[in-house]
Design a protein around this motif. Structure first.
Motif, PDB file in Angstrom:
ATOM      1  N   PRO A 107      23.496 -17.900  18.356  1.00  0.00           N
ATOM      2  CA  PRO A 107      23.640 -19.369  18.421  1.00  0.00           C
ATOM      3  C   PRO A 107      23.212 -20.079  17.143  1.00  0.00           C
ATOM      4  CG  PRO A 107      22.707 -18.534  20.457  1.00  0.00           C
ATOM      5  CD  PRO A 107      22.768 -17.378  19.509  1.00  0.00           C
ATOM      6  N   ASP A 108      22.134 -19.604  16.510  1.00  0.00           N
ATOM      7  CA  ASP A 108      21.662 -20.251  15.286  1.00  0.00           C
ATOM      8  C   ASP A 108      22.701 -20.162  14.171  1.00  0.00           C
ATOM      9  OD1 ASP A 108      19.361 -20.850  16.584  1.00  0.00           O
ATOM     10  OD2 ASP A 108      18.099 -19.367  15.558  1.00  0.00           O
ATOM     11  N   GLU A 109      23.366 -19.025  14.104  1.00  0.00           N
ATOM     12  CA  GLU A 109      24.372 -18.838  13.055  1.00  0.00           C
ATOM     13  C   GLU A 109      25.582 -19.739  13.309  1.00  0.00           C
ATOM     14  OE1 GLU A 109      26.776 -15.119  10.974  1.00  0.00           O
ATOM     15  OE2 GLU A 109      24.948 -14.744  12.137  1.00  0.00           O
ATOM     16  N   ARG A 127      25.454 -22.578  14.900  1.00  0.00           N
ATOM     17  CA  ARG A 127      24.989 -23.927  14.574  1.00  0.00           C
ATOM     18  C   ARG A 127      25.069 -24.185  13.084  1.00  0.00           C
ATOM     19  NH1 ARG A 127      18.942 -24.128  14.764  1.00  0.00           N
ATOM     20  NH2 ARG A 127      19.415 -23.120  12.767  1.00  0.00           N
ATOM     21  N   ASP A 128      24.644 -23.219  12.278  1.00  0.00           N
ATOM     22  CA  ASP A 128      24.662 -23.383  10.834  1.00  0.00           C
ATOM     23  C   ASP A 128      26.086 -23.527  10.310  1.00  0.00           C
ATOM     24  OD1 ASP A 128      21.922 -23.215  10.824  1.00  0.00           O
ATOM     25  OD2 ASP A 128      21.855 -21.092  10.249  1.00  0.00           O
TER      26      ASP A 128
END
Length: 275
Positions: free
Chosen positions: A153-155, A157-158
């Motif tokens: 998810p963080d990737e 988002r980025d």
């Protein structure tokens, strides 16, 4: 209101008398053969064809909106009848002495009318005794593009923050409404028969009008629906436009006798008013 697997449809439908389907979720009505109070607030009316029981109350709808100081509604009509609908309203303006403001817009199969960002109206061809068409209610949602599925998810988002479009649009037909038609027009179009929810006219239910005569009149017989049961793969089917020959209880009984159990479980019936 009739619940079609989470989507509610109300209004009035009685073959040869009056049809006006209200779809509150989309704030749209289909046909205006009767001017129901609940439909006066609808800014968009979809006209399937110009028979009086489907169009006859258009001037009343226009007038009621004017009396309530509402903006003119938009009436989507099949190509080729827009000038005659305008002439009809011009005649009423002359008789009434009022502005009777309305937006009459021709929309053909293959064209799209955007109602809101996630909802479009798209006509499809039907076969009746006059120029006619049905309407798809096409919903657009978004899902994660295949190449990004499985990423943390963080990737994701980025990537979004960096301006990368990580989603793709997904279109689905939430509802199709046929209006008056022969059944072959429905069966020849997999998008119609396979719509998530389908409102299908079914006018005749017994041998007083047999299948051949129903087809000649540009309508559907319950025997045809039963025979074509395998084509209706959606989550819900609503039969409407029942002839006044058939009492509500009789139509329900015949429907239960004729339709295969699996289809019957997904099928609803609209006879007259459903509020």
């Amino acid at each position: 209101m009739i619940d079609l697997d989470g989507l509610h449809v109300g209004g009035y439908s009685l073959g040869g008398f009056a049809s006006c389907l209200d779809i509150p979720t989309f704030k749209v009505a289909v046909d205006i053969g009767i001017c129901l109070d609940r439909v006066i607030s609808r800014d968009l009316i979809l006209i399937t064809h110009a028979h009086v029981d489907h169009l006859g109350a258009i001037a009343q709808h226009v007038a009621q909106r004017g009396l309530r100081r509402m903006e003119p509604a938009t009436y989507l009509v099949p190509p080729g009848i827009e000038d005659q609908v305008e002439e009809l309203l011009r005649a009423w303006r002359g008789l009434d002495g009022g502005a009777l403001a309305a937006n009459v817009v021709s929309l053909a199969p293959g064209e799209r009318f955007q109602v809101r960002q996630d909802l479009a109206i798209r006509p499809f061809r039907t076969r009746h005794r006059v120029v006619s068409q049905g309407y798809f209610f096409e919903r657009t949602t978004k899902r994660l593009a295949e190449e990004f599925q499985g990423l943390p998810p963080d990737e994701i988002r980025d990537l979004r923050l960096a301006g990368t479009e990580v989603s793709v649009p997904v279109r689905s037909i939430d509802l199709a409404v046929t209006g008056d038609t022969r059944l072959d027009a429905v069966l020849e179009n997999p998008e119609v028969a396979g719509a998530e929810r389908l409102v299908l006219e079914c006018t005749f239910f017994d041998d007083r009008i047999d299948v051949e005569e129903a087809r000649h009149r540009g309508h559907v017989h319950i025997d045809e629906v039963a025979e074509a049961a395998a084509h209706f793969s959606g989550r819900a089917l609503l039969l409407n436009h029942v002839s006044p020959r058939h009492a509500r209880a009789d139509a329900r009984r015949i429907m239960a006798e004729k339709l295969p159990p699996e289809l019957l479980e997904r099928t609803r019936l609209m006879v007259g008013a459903e509020d």
